[in-house]
Design an enzyme around this catalytic site. Sequence first.
Site, mmCIF file in Angstrom:
data_model
loop_
_atom_site.group_PDB
_atom_site.id
_atom_site.type_symbol
_atom_site.label_atom_id
_atom_site.label_comp_id
_atom_site.label_asym_id
_atom_site.label_seq_id
_atom_site.Cartn_x
_atom_site.Cartn_y
_atom_site.Cartn_z
ATOM 1 N N ASP A 177 -61.502 52.573 -6.176
ATOM 2 C CA ASP A 177 -61.289 51.249 -5.583
ATOM 3 C C ASP A 177 -59.941 50.989 -4.914
ATOM 4 O O ASP A 177 -59.875 50.400 -3.855
ATOM 5 C CB ASP A 177 -61.494 50.181 -6.653
ATOM 6 C CG ASP A 177 -62.722 50.474 -7.518
ATOM 7 O OD1 ASP A 177 -63.527 51.341 -7.144
ATOM 8 O OD2 ASP A 177 -62.856 49.834 -8.564
ATOM 9 N N GLU A 413 -60.316 55.968 -19.958
ATOM 10 C CA GLU A 413 -60.844 55.918 -18.590
ATOM 11 C C GLU A 413 -60.008 56.837 -17.679
ATOM 12 O O GLU A 413 -60.554 57.557 -16.856
ATOM 13 C CB GLU A 413 -60.784 54.461 -18.114
ATOM 14 C CG GLU A 413 -61.538 54.166 -16.830
ATOM 15 C CD GLU A 413 -61.433 52.702 -16.432
ATOM 16 O OE1 GLU A 413 -60.780 51.912 -17.150
ATOM 17 O OE2 GLU A 413 -62.004 52.344 -15.386
HETATM 18 C C1 9WN Z 1 -65.759 48.078 -9.618
HETATM 19 C C2 9WN Z 1 -67.376 51.482 -13.834
HETATM 20 C C3 9WN Z 1 -66.620 51.441 -12.513
HETATM 21 C C4 9WN Z 1 -66.523 52.824 -11.851
HETATM 22 C C5 9WN Z 1 -65.561 52.826 -10.669
HETATM 23 C C6 9WN Z 1 -64.230 52.266 -11.134
HETATM 24 C C7 9WN Z 1 -64.413 50.865 -11.716
HETATM 25 C C8 9WN Z 1 -65.217 48.650 -10.941
HETATM 26 C C9 9WN Z 1 -64.072 47.788 -11.439
HETATM 27 O O1 9WN Z 1 -65.325 50.910 -12.793
HETATM 28 O O2 9WN Z 1 -64.826 50.007 -10.686
HETATM 29 O O3 9WN Z 1 -66.924 48.743 -9.250
HETATM 30 O O4 9WN Z 1 -64.346 46.673 -11.875
HETATM 31 O O5 9WN Z 1 -62.908 48.205 -11.369
HETATM 32 O O6 9WN Z 1 -63.327 52.243 -10.088
HETATM 33 O O7 9WN Z 1 -65.412 54.123 -10.183
HETATM 34 O O8 9WN Z 1 -67.787 53.205 -11.400
HETATM 35 O O9 9WN Z 1 -66.854 52.496 -14.648
#
Ligand code: 9WN
Length: 446
Positions: A177, A413
């Site tokens: 992101d 994470e």
């Molecule tokens: C937005 C769920 C997701 C991953 C992404 C990571 C994070 C979300 C957030 O979490 O994104 O989609 O709220 O930050 O960047 O890669 O799929 O683990």
Amino acid sequence: MAGDQSEKKDLQQAAKAVLELNWTGHFTKPAQHMYPHQWAWDAGFIAIGEVHYNQKRAQRELRHLFKGQWKNGMVPHIVFNEDKSVKSYFPGSDFWKTERSSNAPQSINTSGICQPPVLATAIRHILDYAEDKEAALAFAEELYPKLKAWHDFLYRERDPDNERLVYIRHPWESGQDNSPAFDDPLDNIQSDSDQIPDYKREDLNFVDRGQRPSDSNYDRFIYLVDFFRKRNYDEKRIRRDGCPVMIQDALFNALLCRAGQDLAEIAERLSEDPKPIRQRANKTADAINKKLWNEEQKIYFDFDLKAGKQVESHELSGFLPFFAGIPDEAQAERMFDYLNTADFCRLDEYSLAVPSFDRRESGYSPTTYWRGPIWINLNWMLWEGLRQYGYDDYAQKVKNTIYALVETNGFHEYFDPDTGEGYGADQFSWTASLFLDIWYRDEKET
Ligand code: 9WN
């Protein structure tokens, strides 16, 4: 690496416990409170680990995700938890307003964007590692038309010039992101604060601000969602009205290429015609080599369609065309030359696994999300890719540090590339599942 067999076994049990903790009865959440819904590429990575010891659950994960597939074939990046009491995530389903699109499913709530295509790769993995091969084949047969529709969506709706390279229109679609590659493209968004809908971040209730995207990133993420929902998620209209972000992302396209190869393999095992699928994947590989490769910088970059140029941001994902067998031998040598430096990770005793961004770049931060920390999914793909190219020592090193990181610091994470400290959500599902994939494959190979 974990010292003896029993320590390794404990770690394996601990990884399974993470996935058990995050299992909702229908799908596995990425993490307990911070990510209470189902995410698309997470679901793929989770199934890849689970198939080794719980094939049924791996299949259920993906079946559940496909309940959210749109009529136009898009697999949304989030399928929302049907438990309506879950409120700890923003943006939730009420914000997306996907009911404005006639393509959105009616029976379940989803977001209106997608994520990197790893699902055919996950299903091929199920075929390869499932204990019950017959059930796996029946499962692949059931999902095959849906996988095809998903890939067709990408090539039809996100490749208007028929380049066989697809674009993403939101940083969330990249899965990375706040990666520095989006800094310039996002800066181009002229969003006055009165154009940004009111919203409240929930992520900062769980994780330190310094480990997450900035507020100005979030303003732009939300501005983009608003732009899409105002246009009812109609891809043509979004484009026609000057979609503010259009990026041919290197990782997304490399994964699409790999997923195409895996879909062709699935087709073959189902006695379907693999040729057109394979040809399309090959064309994507050629296009990646033509448009995203940078000979001088020894790495692949994203291409920003709005700016008409490569985004020269040195990310670990720029090496992941390895995972799809895209670079030729000469390119592979140049890439390896750069990977194996102090900028990323020199192959010596003291370095950990590979950071998500070049340490010597000005945007690098060892603590901030996709701007430097070590991510297990990226390193797992690197491990796979390097093995295909015969860089066995380095692949082994990456694998060993994945063991060491989770053993010493838990199933976080992401991790600090210097200290190994774990950040973001704890008990994170894909860290556990990809560790399990490595663990089981190691067992089989020894
Ligand atoms: C937005 C769920 C997701 C991953 C992404 C990571 C994070 C979300 C957030 O979490 O994104 O989609 O709220 O930050 O960047 O890669 O799929 O683990």
